[in-house]
Design an enzyme around this catalytic site. Structure first.
Site, PDB file in Angstrom:
ATOM      1  N   CYS A   1     -21.764 -16.221  22.407  1.00 38.22           N
ATOM      2  CA  CYS A   1     -23.264 -16.336  22.181  1.00 38.22           C
ATOM      3  C   CYS A   1     -23.534 -17.748  22.769  1.00 38.22           C
ATOM      4  CB  CYS A   1     -23.639 -16.226  20.846  1.00 38.22           C
ATOM      5  SG  CYS A   1     -25.534 -15.761  20.654  1.00 38.22           S
TER       6      CYS A   1
ATOM      7  N   HIS B   1     -20.884 -10.905  19.387  1.00 41.43           N
ATOM      8  CA  HIS B   1     -20.273 -11.706  18.291  1.00 41.43           C
ATOM      9  C   HIS B   1     -18.998 -11.058  17.474  1.00 41.43           C
ATOM     10  CE1 HIS B   1     -23.164 -14.980  17.569  1.00 41.43           C
ATOM     11  NE2 HIS B   1     -23.835 -14.056  18.455  1.00 41.43           N
TER      12      HIS B   1
ATOM     13  N   GLU C   1     -16.800 -12.202  16.080  1.00 46.98           N
ATOM     14  CA  GLU C   1     -16.382 -12.729  14.872  1.00 46.98           C
ATOM     15  C   GLU C   1     -17.048 -12.106  13.608  1.00 46.98           C
ATOM     16  OE1 GLU C   1     -18.551 -14.148  16.591  1.00 46.98           O
ATOM     17  OE2 GLU C   1     -20.398 -14.854  15.350  1.00 46.98           O
TER      18      GLU C   1
END
Lengths: 724, 209
Positions: free
Chosen positions: B85, B185, B187
């Site tokens: 990002c 994302h 994560e």
């Protein structure tokens, strides 16, 4: 030519003005008068609601911090506390929706931060006029953009909230923001100043002329048609600085470098410092020349009441000052000693070496006036006569039309503009009954919701207060979490006029009774009055933000149907009626006042049922009645259902009528006995089966069906179309 | 050890560290003013957020901070660098990846679970990954703009291209394949509790390095 005296321009009454010399023994300076006007405003002193607020239940074994600090906090086990607070930013948002809503988020985050807590979730409760109004479309879309801009940039997930549109909010929109944070119980900070010689350190943004007089001018009076004059009173947000301020203050709190911490909210330094002094029973000596300014030529009064954002006031021991400054420097934040604790009890401020303010801190806070508001009951409501309400020709068309109302349709357009994931703890995302957020590092999770039954509150404020609490509690319980703590934001019209004062008292009573019946304390809150214009007054809108505790994050329950063949169960004995419903779309009729025992029993039963671990979905039946609740569960699970409902009223009322106390639960057929046993004394009826690609409801000889693909198109496209 | 770079305004450093841990590795913090990566660094992740508040352009200021010279040396030596990002934006601004990230076609922030297509399986990050990955996006300026003829597009959104990326690109690598930037994302997709573990493979690649 006559001119209005300064005190009246500042919003003080003549009686209040007369009291000031009595308290301080002399006439106030202009700066002092400005400070009094703000601290004694409704927004800061709650002078029209303070006496009523004492009714709230605020004690419970889990409460670690009740009302009175920047936020409340409850024990969630293993040495951790959860801080929570909801607050309004209505009037600034009506004047400038983007910045008003954005700084509303910033303010509530700093309230949580002031406890030394790390903000972990945000919610927003919004009310606007109907979307046919260009002004309301503007306010709504810009407020959503402002919330997103600020919340996304500071990295706190916006996981939930609610929005409703009604002409009653056309002139006075509501923007309430709630924040939840996490802090070690033994590391929780307070705001009271203490210890002669300890230092006041201002951390964060420079001080400018923004937000001057916001508390008195904007937040404590009705908005007139000529709001342009008030535009300079709206603050401007800087989320990047807020994020640094969060990181910096949490690092300082973690290193035990703060003795106390306070945020700058309404009335700026005046409020922050006088509350620190009054709570600690000490004085403060502040040198205004030490405050970094954004613009030249600011007067002492302007510096004292500026509502510039992203500022915190820390109390620091002299021996630890260097360490504090070093951390702030690392975060590229200004940090300046602006004052010192004294034993005088006075709020003293100097400018260019001269004393410009010297008044007892308590005079600003504890001596603020308190008024009783008129208690004039409204007329008793009469129930709707069904004959007055046209029965729809085609119930399926009516169903689709109800699904296409902005109040009912999907709020995806809103929550997809919010980062509801950042932090990697969001287990149940927006769109369901309550969001579920893992408590970082723990097995436990929090369920979070905001709710309000404003039409009910208008008609029967006692019943509406109860309905508000129970809806929040049902939303929490549907996820499997135990309702655990609440914060309230009481949005009302002018309490000095008409029945509003009575409604305020009755709503507080209704909220309190309901909270007591389920053992949930109020630990913080906020009051926003004067939400009216010459043309319109808002509904009484007591938004409740509720936190639930889930022992095992892995066991949360969603609202979407799960599997073909599952049994659909209706829990609770609520009777569907059109009174005050979304279907009639107005505060008319006489909605049934929720029964305290029945509702508490239903919530307890829901928790026993979810605790069996065999529930596939649970969903509160609310706006739009059971037809809409079934549709929402079907859309969320992408599988339909077929249910049978008793033909005890006209079919449209059976489908779309509303009541408290109803929850839809699904489970596999072989789990039915366990669910029934867990339901115990709560009404529990099997009404149908999950499956197929339609939602169909059989009432007597009539079957009404909605195709899921059609329903999804209506449900998802309504809001984007309405604002396009 | 995987270094997690942190600028003022970085938001996802903790989540990235947890993801590295979930992939069996160890995370170590790297501060924007450092001139060297932490001793023992074997791979680098630049996590998401709003470094410097997106002032000027997303990633523009962070790309010129001292730590980025160290990241560049690490990349030039063949070390793995993953930008997520805002990290992707920083790598583009730093010239380590081609193209730029423009404002989304929606002109709004978009937070949504996406199904990504793995277009190029031949990078150290994507070797062995399944053909599709369920990973959320959440950004305001995530539309990749560049030359698809010369850029190495590794991940794509497929026919549903909500942000308006050129070639529906979701992730782009340098030609060597050791530097990867992506807007989604990963994560947020390393824990079954949160609905997907499809992001784990990218972190596993960093841990293996």
């Amino acid at each position: 030519m006559t001119t209005t005296p300064l005190h009246r321009q500042l919003g003080l009454t003549d009686d209040e003005f007369v009291r000031i010399p009595e308290l301080i023994g002399r006439a106030p300076s202009d700066a002092e008068l400005v400070m009094f006007s703000l601290m004694w405003s409704e927004h800061c002193s709650y002078k029209h609601s303070r006496r009523l607020l004492r009714r709230f239940p605020t004690t419970a074994p889990q409460v670690l911090q009740g009302p009175g600090e920047n936020a409340g906090a409850v024990d969630v086990g293993d040495g951790w506390a959860v801080a929570l607070k909801i607050e309004s930013h209505n009037h600034p948002s009506a004047v400038e929706p983007f910045e008003g809503a954005a700084t509303g988020v910033g303010g509530i985050v700093r309230d949580i931060l002031a406890l030394g807590a790390r903000p972990i979730a945000l919610l927003d409760s919004l009310r606007f006029g109907t979307l046919e109004s260009a002004r309301s479309r503007h306010l709504f879309t810009r407020a959503v953009a402002g919330i997103g801009h600020y919340g996304n940039c500071i990295g706190v997930p916006t996981v939930g909230g609610e929005v409703a549109f009604d002409d009653r909010y056309e002139d006075s929109c509501l923007v309430n923001a709630m924040c939840v944070g996490l802090v070690r119980s033994d590391g929780m900070l307070k705001s009271a100043a203490f210890g002669d010689g300890n230092l006041l350190v201002l951390i964060g943004n420079r001080t400018g002329k923004d937000g001057i007089g916001g508390a008195s001018v904007l937040a404590s009076a009705e908005l007139s048609e000529d709001d342009a004059d008030k535009r300079p009173s709206v603050q401007v947000g800087d989320p990047f600085t807020e994020r640094k301020l969060m990181d910096c203050c949490l690092e300082l709190a973690g290193a035990d470098l703060f003795l106390a911490l306070q945020d700058f909210g309404a009335a700026g330094l005046t409020s922050a410092a006088s509350e620190m002094a009054a709570k600690g029973g000490v004085g403060l000596d502040i040198d205004l020349n030490q405050i970094p300014l954004r613009e030249a030529g600011m007067t002492p009064a302007e510096i004292l009441v500026s509502e510039s954002q992203e500022r915190m006031l820390g109390l620091v021991a002299p021996s630890q000052l260097d360490a504090v400054i070093a951390v702030c420097t690392r975060w590229e934040l200004d940090a300046n000693v602006i004052g010192v604790v004294t034993s005088t009890g006075n709020f003293t401020a100097r400018h260019n070496g001269e004393i410009v303010v010297d008044i007892p801190a308590l005079a600003l806070t504890d001596d603020a006036p308190a008024y009783d508001v008129p208690q004039i009951p409204a007329d008793a409501p009469s129930p709707l006569n069904l004959d007055d309400i046209a029965a729809p020709d085609d119930l399926a068309d009516a169903w689709r039309a109800l699904l296409a109302r902005p109040n009912v349709a999907s709020k995806r357009w809103i929550y997809e503009q919010y980062d509801h994931l950042v932090g990697a703890n969001t287990i149940r995302r927006p769109g369901g009954d309550a969001a579920v957020v893992r408590i970082p590092g723990m097995q436990r999770a929090l369920a979070l919701t905001t709710d309000c039954a404003e039409r009910h509150c208008e008609i029967d404020p006692r019943g509406g207060g109860r309905a508000t609490v129970f809806e929040a509690a049902r939303n929490i319980a549907c996820t499997g979490a135990r309702p655990y703590a609440a914060s309230d934001c009481l949005n009302f019209a002018n309490p000095e006029k008409g029945n509003t004062g009575w409604r305020l008292a009755e709503v507080i009573e209704g909220l309190s009774e309901a909270l007591e019946s389920i053992g949930v304390p109020i630990v913080s809150g906020n009051v926003s009055l004067y939400n009216e214009s010459p043309a319109r007054a808002i509904y009484p809108t007591p938004v409740v933000g509720m936190v639930g505790l889930l022992e095992d994050a892995r066991t949360s329950v969603g609202h979407g149907f799960v599997a073909d063949g599952d049994v659909v169960i209706l829990l609770g004995g609520g009777r569907a009626r059109f009174d005050a419903s979304e279907w009639v779309g107005d505060a008319i009729g006489a909605p049934e006042r929720p029964d305290l025992d029945d509702e508490a029993r239903l919530i307890a039963a829901t928790l026993r049922i979810t605790a069996t671990g065999r529930v596939h979905s649970a969903h509160d039946v609310s706006d739009g009645g059971i037809a809409i609740a079934l549709t929402e569960s079907a859309l969320a699970g992408n599988v339909g259902c077929h249910v049978q409902l008793a033909e005890d009223r006209r079919n449209d009322e059976v489908l779309f009528g509303e009541s408290g106390g109803r929850i839809l639960v699904t489970c596999a057929p072989d789990a039915l006995d366990a669910i029934r046993e867990a339901a115990a004394d709560a009404p529990c009826a099997i009404i149908g089966t999950v499956g197929g690609d339609t939602v169909s409801v059989e009432i007597g000889s009539e079957i009404i069906s909605l195709d899921l693909t059609d329903a999804r198109a209506v449900y998802e496209l309504t809001l984007p179309k309405a604002i396009a | 050890m995987v270094a997690v770079v942190r600028f003022p305004g970085t938001l996802d450093h903790d989540s990235a560290a947890r993801a590295i841990h979930a992939a069996g590795g160890t995370a170590i913090a790297a501060w924007h003013q450092d001139t060297e990566l932490p001793a023992g660094t074997t791979a680098v992740v630049i996590p998401g957020g709003f470094s410097y508040g997106d002032h000027l352009r997303p990633g523009a200021i962070a790309s010129r901070s001292p730590i980025m010279d160290a990241v560049r040396r690490h990349a030039d030596a063949g070390g793995l660098v993953l930008g997520i990002c805002n990290g992707f934006q920083v790598l583009c601004e730093a010239g380590l990846l081609p193209g730029v990230l423009r404002t989304n076609a929606t002109t709004s922030f978009v937070c949504r679970q996406m199904t990504l297509e793995v277009i190029d399986h031949d990078t150290p990050f994507t070797r062995g990954l399944t053909d599709t990955l369920s990973i959320p996006i959440k950004n305001h300026d995530g539309a990749w703009f560049g030359d698809p003829a010369t850029a190495r597009i590794v991940l794509g959104y497929g026919p549903d291209n909500p942000l308006g990326s050129v070639a529906s690109a979701a992730g782009v690598a340098n030609h060597a394949g050791n530097v990867l930037g992506l807007m989604p994302h990963p994560e947020e997709a390393v824990d079954p509790l949160l609905g997907s573990v499809d992001g784990l493979g990218l972190f596993a690649a960093l841990v293996r390095a």
